[in-house]
Write an enzyme that holds these catalytic residues in place. Sequence first.
Site, short mmCIF file in Angstrom:
data_model
loop_
_atom_site.label_atom_id
_atom_site.label_comp_id
_atom_site.label_asym_id
_atom_site.label_seq_id
_atom_site.Cartn_x
_atom_site.Cartn_y
_atom_site.Cartn_z
N HIS A 85 4.86 9.34 -1.55
CA HIS A 85 5.28 7.93 -1.60
C HIS A 85 4.09 6.99 -1.46
O HIS A 85 4.24 5.77 -1.69
CB HIS A 85 6.31 7.66 -0.50
CG HIS A 85 7.23 6.52 -0.80
ND1 HIS A 85 7.21 5.82 -1.99
CD2 HIS A 85 8.22 5.93 -0.06
CE1 HIS A 85 8.11 4.87 -1.96
NE2 HIS A 85 8.75 4.91 -0.80
N ASP A 115 6.27 5.22 -6.33
CA ASP A 115 7.40 4.45 -5.79
C ASP A 115 8.71 5.17 -6.07
O ASP A 115 8.80 6.02 -6.97
CB ASP A 115 7.44 3.06 -6.43
CG ASP A 115 6.28 2.19 -5.98
OD1 ASP A 115 5.79 2.42 -4.86
OD2 ASP A 115 5.87 1.30 -6.75
#
Length: 428
Positions: free
Chosen positions: A399, A403
């Site tokens: 992450h 995204d």
Amino acid sequence: MSEIVDVEVPTVGESITEVQLGTWLKAEGDWVENGEDLVEIETEKASVQLPAPVAGFLQDIAKQEEDFAEVGEVIAKIRVAPKPAGGGETGGGDSASSSSGESSSETAGQSGASDPAATTASFVMPAAQRLLDENGLSASDVPATGPGGRLLKEDVQKFIDAGGKAKPAKSPAATETKAVAAPPKPQSTLMTGGGDRSEEVKPLSMLRRTIASRLVTAQQTAALLTTFNEIDMSPVMALRKKYKDAFLQKHGVKLGFMSFFAKASVEALRRFPAVNAEIRDDSAIYRNYHDIGIAIGGGKGLVVPILRNTEMMSFAEIEWTIADFAKQASENRLQAEDLIGGTFTISNGGVYGSLLSTPIVNPPQSGILGLHSIQERPVAIDGKVEIRPMMYVALTYDHRIVDGREAVGFLRTIKEVIEDPARLFLEL
């Protein structure tokens, strides 16, 4: 006097200073050809075979299976000599051969089967020792056929199956009396157990050490998340069923599902390049090529060889390369260069029956696609309930660079391409 040549652990990589020995392919006293494989050597990246530097008789083996050795360390010696007349393979001397032959003949006579390759055990494997203890046998009762005179579990089981018994230590009368007086042995149940409660300590292999270290690093340094989706495998299964025979006849390899997922991944990586990137220091490295790693269960554990420039490979090239990697992995012949690099990974836990899992990213990569078993499930199609072969897919991603929107879009692309394979050829 014959020349003695040392067998040393070779340099197998710039950063590798220690290796672990695998199976000895030759035993002490065997005559070996120059360049013939002597022993398997496992590094932190791959397993390789160490060839004989000269022709002669192997002797003075200093390291056994699972022992560790430094690069440059002497693990055995070879006495340089021509091949014996008549094609003989051993050269341990007349007295040693005679002694070994007598021991083997005596033991074979007890078991009722003759094994010319059997010798007196020089080392008893732990599993073999447990089987010996369970059946009241000693290592001297059973002929050893393992490399270097090792007594294997298979040797003991073969001896027992052939009706072999331990040498009697008491008179038949005493044995009979003891048997009558002994109380019946209680049967084992789930509550009582009755199994062997001993423990066996084994060092982690070099490959397992590396896997453990990298996976822990991934958990500690990356912000890993996993997103899921499911795919209707009907279109691909129908396409594969229709063309599998023609594909095999033309290309000499079976058409599997992995080539479809590899090509679908290339398309998804093109649309969402962050999944193909990596974080290096304070920078993001975006790659314009797609080196996809395919997780394969090998002889020593899970390995991930790389399909270089997958975007340029045909379906047949992908299937052929994967099949070749699988063969090399089962024989522990993958080279370090086969495993280095990679921008993305595909892991198929479905071959082991996994229905759903959260794969771990292989650092410094930023994503891994997890495939799972195909199961028929009821699904809603145009307002009707139909039974379709469905597969859950998972994308674990870092992450820090990917995204959630990109991760979900990536899996949606995989789903769209697999459920409509014509997109691969129309580039839609």
